[in-house]
Write an enzyme that holds these catalytic residues in place. Structure first.
Site: not given
Ligand code: G6P
Length: 606
Positions: A2, A28, A75, A101-102, A479, A483, A486, A502, A601
């Site tokens: 959060c 967040r 969150w 938060n936590g 990657e 993207k 997501e 395979h 994030k």
């Molecule tokens: C979350 C985010 C991703 C990110 C991952 C690792 O899942 O949604 O976009 O790549 O965390 O985050 P970091 O801050 O450790 O790179």
């Protein structure tokens, strides 16, 4: 996970300041939002489920009275997103409000104890126990500070906490354990927040709290104390160089698009490494007996690409490993010769920190690469490098992926020089091409924007996508998949192309869109075979390759042409069309690209 914010002034109402700050923390988490203020001895609380703007439309945060307040964007971890589970949480007597938060790990036993004492709980959250514990301590005649310290002492788990209390309405009390928390020192108001972007337009003076600390924040002062022995800590503010402008959209409709187009600049900043620390990391990596590149999400994909760079340029074997798997997979063979390079944009990802703690206790050397100054990763690393990409607000990582690759490529080059396993001209060539990257990125973004928009229109209703690459392009395929998944919510499969026969080939039938990442490198011939295998089964081949690769153009159904680039730098360029495609697919499908559902994030839970 959060975002929390608190603000106290001498005589100004804080609701509108809190609201503005809360919006900046929305990345967040954004399943619910709430605010509490105190005015004339009364605690005002407004909260509900939904994104901050939606909640504000219903409740109007801005008209809450009072020169002290706290706010929260959530969150969910404990308790589903709902009005009652939204923060702030209050005690039975409605005298104090808590944002958190936590995760409080011992909340079940504490809750039982408090229920036995007659406290009434309204939410399913772990946080609410903090309000009731405080209330219980007040019954013993304690003042706010001592009730707070005695509450914090009973908590285990992780927390950034901010609390206001009608009995002492001039102060916010905060505590930090394993979650980020900063004090913002303004001229007319004091802040506390999960992240500096919440107050950077009011002040760039920040005090970073450390684990095991609490602070008392009033309109004109802050005092920090250690929980375990009550000792007062003296810490001056540092000056942050993040301007508000950097954190705003700069005319783009979404942060994600702004951040994609910012990459020429962020890559330039990432090229400015701090020599001393880069040398230190090079030294440790060179000396290591077992080397791991540890990360989650996008940062893992950067690590995967790096393992190819380290091997080819420096003849160094480094195992890329997904953080949440590290302990089970390799944890038990760690020893003093192990070096772990952890890559984390936020520096706060719980899976990463958990693996590092395990490794640290077994004498491994911890190195870090992160985008966030003062993050936990910077504190636990023996040496670290900063990505210098500025805050990334879009939940999907874009500019921070390419800046990680640029930092890691420079490390690979330093390792190559140190180990001397390849010819000087090869190193020079790599270096020259690396420094051209910002210009190449600008050019590519302009050139591919339109064709990618067309692709998004054409494939917006696809049931799924396939992503295939060989060699270092496997990382680009992974990657690209991440993207698009997501931001568009379209299921995606990514494989090293050689492995596609395979298994993944069984899902291919007429019309299935398959992306092939084909820079001009040693893998190009082999991937042509894979393209033909897929086409023979009806796949639509969408090829990303070199601008002048006629052979690939001919066998493709759609083609995106890119300038030639050093093969080991290709992920930095070849990811760009996928970043844009993910963005435009989200737009075409009516989704919010900045805040994809169910994602956050910075994931600070295991
Ligand atoms: C979350 C985010 C991703 C990110 C991952 C690792 O899942 O949604 O976009 O790549 O965390 O985050 P970091 O801050 O450790 O790179």
């Amino acid at each position: 996970m959060c975002g929390i914010i608190g603000c106290v002034t001498e005589d100004k109402f804080v609701a509108s300041i809190l609201y503005k700050s809360l919006k900046r923390l929305e990345y967040r988490g954004y399943d619910s939002a709430g605010m509490a203020t105190i005015f004339n001895g009364i605690l005002y609380v407004k909260k509900d489920q939904g994104k901050i703007d939606e909640v504000n439309e219903r409740l109007n945060f801005n008209n809450m009275p009072g020169n002290i307040g706290i706010a929260h964007t959530r969150w969910a971890t404990h308790g589903a997103p709902s009005k009652i589970n939204a923060h702030p949480h209050t005690d039975c007597g409605n005298k104090l409000a808590v944002v958190h938060n936590g995760v409080i790990e011992n909340f079940i036993e504490l809750k039982k104890e408090l229920l036995d004492l007659g406290h009434k709980f309204v939410s399913k959250t772990d946080t609410e126990i903090v309000a009731h514990l405080l209330e219980e301590n007040f019954k013993n005649g304690e003042n706010f500070f001592s009730a707070f310290i005695n509450t914090v002492k009973r908590l285990s788990g992780s927390y950034a906490l901010a609390i206001i209390y009608v009995g002492e309405p001039d102060k916010i009390l905060v505590a930090k354990q394993d979650m980020p928390l900063l004090i913002g020192v303004g001229d007319e108001c004091m802040f506390v927040a999960s992240d500096a972007s919440a107050f950077i337009d009011e002040t760039n003076k920040a005090v970073i709290l450390q684990n095991g600390e609490v602070a008392v924040i009033t309109a004109k002062s802050y005092e920090i104390y250690r929980v375990k022995d009550g000792a007062k800590v003296t810490r001056n503010p540092i000056l942050l160089n993040w301007t508000l402008e950097m954190a705003e959209k700069q005319g783009f409709p979404h942060y994600t698009l702004k951040e994609i187009f910012e990459q020429p600049l962020t890559i330039k900043s990432a090229l400015r490494l701090q020599d001393t620390y880069a040398d230190l990391l090079t030294e440790f990596l060179d000396r290591g007996e077992k080397i791991f590149l540890l990360a989650a999400g996008t940062s893992y994909n950067a690590c995967l690409a790096t393992s190819y760079m380290f091997s080819k340029l420096a003849r160094l074997t480094a195992y890329p490993v997904i953080a949440s798997e590290f302990i089970e997979n390799y944890g038990h063979s760690i020893d003093i010769g192990t070096v772990i390079l952890a890559v984390s944009q936020s520096g706060e990802t719980a899976d990463v920190l958990n693996a590092l703690e395990f490794a640290r206790l077994r004498a491994a050397t911890i190195l870090g690469i992160t985008n966030v100054v003062g993050s936990t990763l910077t504190r636990i690393s023996r040496a670290y490098l900063l990505q210098n990409a500025g805050p990334e607000i879009g939940v999907a990582a874009t500019k921070t992926f390419t800046s990680q690759l640029v930092v890691l490529a420079q490390l690979a080059l330093r390792l190559a020089k140190k180990r001397g396993k390849i010819a000087q001209y090869e190193m020079d060539e790599f270096r020259d091409r690396l420094y051209e990257i910002p210009d190449v990125v600008s050019q590519v973004l302009e050139e591919v924007k339109k064709p990618v928009q067309e692709l998004a229109k054409k494939y917006l209703n696809s049931k799924f996508f396939l992503f295939l690459g060989r060699g270092i392009s496997t990382a680009t395929a992974f990657e690209g998949r991440l993207k698009i998944m997501e931001l568009s919510y379209i299921p995606c499969i990514a494989y090293p192309a050689g492995e596609s026969k395979h298994g993944p080939i069984s899902v291919v039938e007429s019309g299935v869109p398959a992306f092939f990442i084909c820079p001009k490198d040693e893998t190009r011939k082999a991937i042509i075979g894979n393209i033909e295998e897929m086409k023979a089964r009806g796949a639509k081949a969408i090829i990303i390759g070199s601008k002048d690769d006629k052979e690939l153009m001919e066998i493709s159904d759609d083609y995106i042409g890119l300038p030639d680039i050093h093969e080991l730098l290709s992920p930095i360029i070849y990811i760009l069309p996928f970043q844009l495609l993910a963005y435009y697919l989200a737009i075409e499908r009516g989704l919010d690209p900045d805040k994809p559902r169910n994602l956050a994030k910075s994931v600070t839970v295991l």
